[in-house]
Design an enzyme around this catalytic site. Structure first.
Site, mmCIF file in Angstrom:
data_model
loop_
_atom_site.group_PDB
_atom_site.id
_atom_site.type_symbol
_atom_site.label_atom_id
_atom_site.label_comp_id
_atom_site.label_asym_id
_atom_site.label_seq_id
_atom_site.Cartn_x
_atom_site.Cartn_y
_atom_site.Cartn_z
ATOM 1 C CE LYS A 158 -18.134 5.173 -22.697
ATOM 2 N NZ LYS A 158 -19.523 5.356 -22.301
HETATM 3 N N1 PMP Z 1 -23.330 10.116 -22.187
HETATM 4 C C1 PMP Z 1 -23.105 8.943 -21.559
HETATM 5 C C2 PMP Z 1 -23.335 8.866 -20.099
HETATM 6 C C3 PMP Z 1 -22.664 7.831 -22.273
HETATM 7 O O1 PMP Z 1 -22.452 6.668 -21.657
HETATM 8 C C4 PMP Z 1 -22.476 7.942 -23.671
HETATM 9 C C5 PMP Z 1 -21.996 6.748 -24.448
HETATM 10 N N2 PMP Z 1 -20.588 6.685 -24.449
HETATM 11 C C6 PMP Z 1 -22.729 9.174 -24.291
HETATM 12 C C7 PMP Z 1 -23.158 10.238 -23.515
HETATM 13 C C8 PMP Z 1 -22.542 9.352 -25.764
HETATM 14 O O2 PMP Z 1 -21.201 9.284 -26.121
HETATM 15 P P1 PMP Z 1 -20.728 8.707 -27.515
HETATM 16 O O3 PMP Z 1 -21.588 9.343 -28.550
HETATM 17 O O4 PMP Z 1 -19.323 9.159 -27.614
HETATM 18 O O5 PMP Z 1 -20.890 7.249 -27.487
#
Ligand code: PMP
Length: 300
Positions: A158
């Site tokens: 991330k």
């Molecule tokens: N894809 C992207 C690009 C994101 O920014 C997020 C948010 N973190 C997600 C998917 C979903 O991830 P999560 O459910 O872990 O928040």
């Protein structure tokens, strides 16, 4: 509503081990993270005083840093405790939590081996990402930018840099009157929205793209666990854009977006329905349970 700038708010921010006044949490303009996007972050939500899936977020944060070649100088236990401490210092029970780690200013060039790794954590109130009337459904543009090949970018991290194409896609979508953008990947397969994963109801089953070049979200995995408890069939597979024509319901899943029904993606229209509503309601109930109950009901 007037915008309240993020650098001019009351409250506390945890910064390199110190709980400091919000406005004092500053860094120098010659910071590697700013110039070269050597930063990784998390987005978490607290409900009724508990941070949902806190350890999973902390583990992903640490792993995101390792993918970018650095070690965050705190243990998972210390990071968890710091997240909880900021929430408490800010007097919040329902809030968004943003931990961020980045390379400092000891070196400022592509090579950054001697930079110090910093960690800061802020929390703030954040209501529904796409507005309160969730079942109305949101409208998505189809982005021109593609999610890159895993050998082109560190797609399992991330990482701040990966949001460059997200912001471009979202700005274009908003300029056209859409709420967000659906992004395809480098092969032209359906990938995800700019900050959330996507699910499609097809023939009464739940279909979702295989996350091989974008985040396998914590909310995505949680929704799959909820669907399994309902004995719904969940299919992870390659989804081509034309196939969206046969989806009856579509929704996004992400920490900030939670479960958000979708009523349009480019030329395709959908009607948020019972399957989406069931998963949305169950997700809303789950996030307010104790962390121990969450692990029993939706292990991921
Ligand atoms: N894809 C992207 C690009 C994101 O920014 C997020 C948010 N973190 C997600 C998917 C979903 O991830 P999560 O459910 O872990 O928040």
């Amino acid at each position: 509503m007037a915008l309240v700038p993020f650098d001019d708010r009351d409250g506390h921010i945890w910064f390199d081990g110190v709980m400091m006044p919000w406005r004092d949490a500053k860094l120098h303009v010659l910071t590697h993270g700013l110039h070269y996007a050597s930063g990784v972050f998390e987005g978490e939500r607290a409900y009724s005083g508990n941070i949902f899936k806190l350890r999973a977020h902390t583990d992903r944060l640490i792993n995101s840093g390792r993918i970018l070649g650095f070690e965050i100088p705190y243990t998972a236990d210390e990071i968890d405790a710091a997240c909880i401490a900021v929430l408490k210092a800010n007097g919040q029970e329902d809030a968004y939590i943003r931990p961020i780690a980045w390379r400092g200013s000891e070196m400022l060039a592509v090579s950054a081996q001697q930079t110090k790794i910093h960690l800061a954590i802020a929390t703030w109130p954040w209501g529904a990402y796409f507005g309160a009337d969730k079942m109305a459904g949101i409208r998505l543009d189809i982005a021109e930018w593609r999610r890159p090949h895993p050998q082109t970018a560190p797609t399992a991290s991330k990482a701040a840099g990966l949001y460059m194409i997200g912001t471009l896609s979202k700005h274009t979508a908003e300029a056209k009157g859409f709420n967000d953008a659906m992004m395809l990947d480098w092969r032209g397969q359906v990938a995800e929205a700019t900050g959330a994963n996507a699910f499609f109801v097809m023939d009464g089953e739940l279909h979702t793209p295989t996350p091989d070049c974008f985040l396998d979200g914590i909310t995505r995995r949680t929704v799959m666990a909820i669907a399994n408890r309902h004995q719904m069939k969940v299919v992870e597979r390659v989804i081509m854009p034309e196939e969206m024509a046969k989806a009856t319901e579509v929704f996004l899943a992400g920490t900030a977006a939670e479960v958000t029904p979708v009523r349009q993606i480019g030329p395709y229209n959908f009607t948020p329905g019972l399957i989406t509503e069931t998963l949305l309601t169950d997700y809303e109930k789950l996030v307010r349970k104790s962390p121990a109950e969450v692990e029993v009901l939706a292990p991921i």
